[in-house]
Design a protein around this motif. Structure first.
Motif, PDB file in Angstrom:
ATOM      1  N   PRO A 194      -0.050  13.562 -16.991  1.00 17.59           N
ATOM      2  CA  PRO A 194       1.244  14.163 -16.670  1.00 17.59           C
ATOM      3  C   PRO A 194       2.277  13.889 -17.764  1.00 17.59           C
ATOM      4  O   PRO A 194       2.156  12.937 -18.531  1.00 17.59           O
ATOM      5  N   ALA A 195       3.282  14.734 -17.816  1.00 23.17           N
ATOM      6  CA  ALA A 195       4.391  14.519 -18.743  1.00 23.17           C
ATOM      7  C   ALA A 195       5.277  13.381 -18.235  1.00 23.17           C
ATOM      8  O   ALA A 195       5.282  13.058 -17.042  1.00 23.17           O
ATOM      9  N   ASN A 196       5.981  12.757 -19.173  1.00 18.77           N
ATOM     10  CA  ASN A 196       7.010  11.762 -18.853  1.00 18.77           C
ATOM     11  C   ASN A 196       6.490  10.526 -18.136  1.00 18.77           C
ATOM     12  O   ASN A 196       7.232   9.876 -17.393  1.00 18.77           O
ATOM     13  N   THR A 197       5.206  10.186 -18.326  1.00 23.44           N
ATOM     14  CA  THR A 197       4.638   9.003 -17.697  1.00 23.44           C
ATOM     15  C   THR A 197       3.936   8.147 -18.747  1.00 23.44           C
ATOM     16  O   THR A 197       3.473   8.665 -19.766  1.00 23.44           O
ATOM     17  N   PRO A 198       3.849   6.825 -18.541  1.00 24.28           N
ATOM     18  CA  PRO A 198       3.275   5.929 -19.550  1.00 24.28           C
ATOM     19  C   PRO A 198       1.826   6.270 -19.882  1.00 24.28           C
ATOM     20  O   PRO A 198       1.019   6.536 -18.994  1.00 24.28           O
ATOM     21  N   LEU A 199       1.518   6.239 -21.196  1.00 27.95           N
ATOM     22  CA  LEU A 199       0.186   6.563 -21.683  1.00 27.95           C
ATOM     23  C   LEU A 199      -0.278   5.555 -22.719  1.00 27.95           C
ATOM     24  O   LEU A 199       0.526   4.994 -23.466  1.00 27.95           O
ATOM     25  N   SER A 200      -1.594   5.389 -22.788  1.00 25.50           N
ATOM     26  CA  SER A 200      -2.243   4.773 -23.936  1.00 25.50           C
ATOM     27  C   SER A 200      -2.946   5.899 -24.690  1.00 25.50           C
ATOM     28  O   SER A 200      -3.570   6.766 -24.078  1.00 25.50           O
ATOM     29  N   PHE A 206      -6.315  10.324 -24.048  1.00 25.96           N
ATOM     30  CA  PHE A 206      -5.036   9.953 -23.425  1.00 25.96           C
ATOM     31  C   PHE A 206      -5.322   9.326 -22.064  1.00 25.96           C
ATOM     32  O   PHE A 206      -5.970   9.936 -21.211  1.00 25.96           O
ATOM     33  N   SER A 207      -4.825   8.100 -21.878  1.00 22.86           N
ATOM     34  CA  SER A 207      -5.091   7.357 -20.651  1.00 22.86           C
ATOM     35  C   SER A 207      -3.779   7.058 -19.940  1.00 22.86           C
ATOM     36  O   SER A 207      -3.021   6.170 -20.360  1.00 22.86           O
ATOM     37  N   PRO A 208      -3.457   7.805 -18.871  1.00 20.77           N
ATOM     38  CA  PRO A 208      -2.224   7.525 -18.132  1.00 20.77           C
ATOM     39  C   PRO A 208      -2.323   6.219 -17.356  1.00 20.77           C
ATOM     40  O   PRO A 208      -3.408   5.769 -17.009  1.00 20.77           O
ATOM     41  N   VAL A 209      -1.180   5.602 -17.120  1.00 21.23           N
ATOM     42  CA  VAL A 209      -1.116   4.353 -16.361  1.00 21.23           C
ATOM     43  C   VAL A 209      -0.223   4.588 -15.138  1.00 21.23           C
ATOM     44  O   VAL A 209       0.981   4.765 -15.274  1.00 21.23           O
ATOM     45  N   PRO A 210      -0.770   4.629 -13.883  1.00 18.41           N
ATOM     46  CA  PRO A 210      -2.187   4.467 -13.568  1.00 18.41           C
ATOM     47  C   PRO A 210      -2.959   5.750 -13.840  1.00 18.41           C
ATOM     48  O   PRO A 210      -2.365   6.816 -14.004  1.00 18.41           O
ATOM     49  N   ASP A 211      -4.295   5.669 -13.860  1.00 14.26           N
ATOM     50  CA  ASP A 211      -5.139   6.831 -14.078  1.00 14.26           C
ATOM     51  C   ASP A 211      -5.188   7.660 -12.799  1.00 14.26           C
ATOM     52  O   ASP A 211      -5.704   7.215 -11.775  1.00 14.26           O
ATOM     53  N   ILE A 212      -4.653   8.881 -12.863  1.00 16.92           N
ATOM     54  CA  ILE A 212      -4.608   9.736 -11.669  1.00 16.92           C
ATOM     55  C   ILE A 212      -5.426  11.008 -11.868  1.00 16.92           C
ATOM     56  O   ILE A 212      -5.305  11.953 -11.097  1.00 16.92           O
ATOM     57  N   LEU A 270       0.832  -1.205   0.000  1.00 20.70           N
ATOM     58  CA  LEU A 270       0.000   0.000   0.000  1.00 20.70           C
ATOM     59  C   LEU A 270       0.862   1.249   0.000  1.00 20.70           C
ATOM     60  O   LEU A 270       0.582   2.227  -0.712  1.00 20.70           O
ATOM     61  N   LEU A 271       1.925   1.239   0.812  1.00 23.92           N
ATOM     62  CA  LEU A 271       2.842   2.367   0.853  1.00 23.92           C
ATOM     63  C   LEU A 271       3.556   2.536  -0.480  1.00 23.92           C
ATOM     64  O   LEU A 271       3.733   3.661  -0.978  1.00 23.92           O
ATOM     65  N   TYR A 272       3.950   1.414  -1.102  1.00 17.47           N
ATOM     66  CA  TYR A 272       4.624   1.448  -2.406  1.00 17.47           C
ATOM     67  C   TYR A 272       3.705   2.050  -3.467  1.00 17.47           C
ATOM     68  O   TYR A 272       4.114   2.915  -4.248  1.00 17.47           O
ATOM     69  N   ALA A 273       2.433   1.599  -3.478  1.00 16.38           N
ATOM     70  CA  ALA A 273       1.471   2.114  -4.461  1.00 16.38           C
ATOM     71  C   ALA A 273       1.236   3.607  -4.250  1.00 16.38           C
ATOM     72  O   ALA A 273       1.129   4.374  -5.221  1.00 16.38           O
ATOM     73  N   PHE A 274       1.144   4.032  -2.982  1.00 12.86           N
ATOM     74  CA  PHE A 274       0.936   5.452  -2.700  1.00 12.86           C
ATOM     75  C   PHE A 274       2.138   6.271  -3.171  1.00 12.86           C
ATOM     76  O   PHE A 274       1.984   7.370  -3.721  1.00 12.86           O
ATOM     77  N   THR A 275       3.344   5.756  -2.959  1.00 12.72           N
ATOM     78  CA  THR A 275       4.561   6.461  -3.380  1.00 12.72           C
ATOM     79  C   THR A 275       4.605   6.628  -4.888  1.00 12.72           C
ATOM     80  O   THR A 275       4.953   7.692  -5.405  1.00 12.72           O
ATOM     81  N   ILE A 276       4.248   5.539  -5.622  1.00 11.49           N
ATOM     82  CA  ILE A 276       4.233   5.599  -7.086  1.00 11.49           C
ATOM     83  C   ILE A 276       3.222   6.629  -7.565  1.00 11.49           C
ATOM     84  O   ILE A 276       3.499   7.459  -8.439  1.00 11.49           O
ATOM     85  N   LYS A 277       2.029   6.597  -6.973  1.00 14.85           N
ATOM     86  CA  LYS A 277       0.984   7.547  -7.380  1.00 14.85           C
ATOM     87  C   LYS A 277       1.408   8.966  -7.057  1.00 14.85           C
ATOM     88  O   LYS A 277       1.175   9.895  -7.838  1.00 14.85           O
ATOM     89  N   LEU A 278       2.041   9.172  -5.922  1.00 16.19           N
ATOM     90  CA  LEU A 278       2.497  10.511  -5.548  1.00 16.19           C
ATOM     91  C   LEU A 278       3.531  11.027  -6.528  1.00 16.19           C
ATOM     92  O   LEU A 278       3.526  12.200  -6.901  1.00 16.19           O
ATOM     93  N   SER A 279       4.425  10.141  -7.005  1.00 20.27           N
ATOM     94  CA  SER A 279       5.445  10.568  -7.965  1.00 20.27           C
ATOM     95  C   SER A 279       4.810  10.980  -9.285  1.00 20.27           C
ATOM     96  O   SER A 279       5.266  11.902  -9.951  1.00 20.27           O
ATOM     97  N   PHE A 280       3.720  10.304  -9.693  1.00 21.78           N
ATOM     98  CA  PHE A 280       3.022  10.672 -10.921  1.00 21.78           C
ATOM     99  C   PHE A 280       2.316  12.019 -10.756  1.00 21.78           C
ATOM    100  O   PHE A 280       2.343  12.867 -11.640  1.00 21.78           O
TER     101      PHE A 280
END
Length: 205
Positions: free
Chosen positions: A94-100, A84-90, A12-22
């Motif tokens: 955002p720039a520089n993040t994976p997209l579909s 544009f669909s960012p992965v994950p959807d936040i 949960l902490l890891y997922a929150f950190t990733i989302k925060l970075s996005f």
């Protein structure tokens, strides 16, 4: 039990950190200075207005269905809007993040309007297409994701493959043997673009 709880808290902490970075990443803006949102659709236009119009599906290689990505010649045409669909959807793009990336409306003969990269006999790079493998028979699909990057006054779209045998690159524009303005993934000059929000009542293909 304690070990399982610790593991759950770690993930949960890891997922929150990733989302925060996005969410702390630089947001992509449209021509009005508004945030690009996954809930909206946008026309992708050249940074310099005199360099043609927007993007739409078009015929490539030997396909009878418009499963490539081409640029309209007319500056008066905005083309077909994209999502544009960012992965994950936040909630933002955002720039520089994976997209579909996908056209809002796909040709009826195509599997989907989602952008894909196709290995084709092109000197300039890999072909940008839509759909899936059945839309590009006898051509290899390169798996990966797209990212958007600020480049001066506009943006460039990059592609990063997730499979071996292909190198990363950015979206560029070429003239094919039929005179069409096709989009490709290349290491040559990037095709710099801006994003214009589409109205809710867009026309279908």
């Amino acid at each position: 039990m304690k070990t399982a709880l610790s593991t759950l808290l770690f993930f949960l902490l890891y997922a929150f950190t990733i989302k925060l970075s996005f969410t702390s990443a630089e947001p992509v803006l449209d021509v009005n200075g508004d945030l690009l949102l996954p809930s909206n659709q946008y026309y992708v236009l050249p940074l310099i207005w005199a360099l043609g119009g927007g993007l739409r599906p078009g015929k490539i290689h030997d396909s009878t269905c418009p499963v490539g990505v081409v640029q309209d010649f007319s500056e008066l045409s905005d083309g077909v809007p994209l999502g544009f669909s960012p992965v994950p959807d936040i909630g933002i793009v955002p720039a520089n993040t994976p997209l579909s990336i996908a056209f809002a409306e796909a040709p009826r003969c195509a599997e989907s309007g989602t952008w894909i990269v196709v290995k084709e006999d092109l000197r300039e790079g890999l072909s940008l297409g839509i759909g899936g493998p059945r839309d590009h028979p006898n051509h290899e699909i390169v798996r990966g994701h797209f990212t958007i990057h600020r480049d001066g006054m506009g943006y460039r779209i990059n592609f990063l493959p997730s499979t071996g045998g292909a190198t990363s690159g950015h979206v560029g524009r070429i003239f094919d043997q039929f005179g069409k303005r096709r989009l490709v993934v290349t290491d040559k000059d990037p095709y710099l673009v801006v994003f214009k929000k589409a109205s809710s009542g867009v026309s279908k293909i």
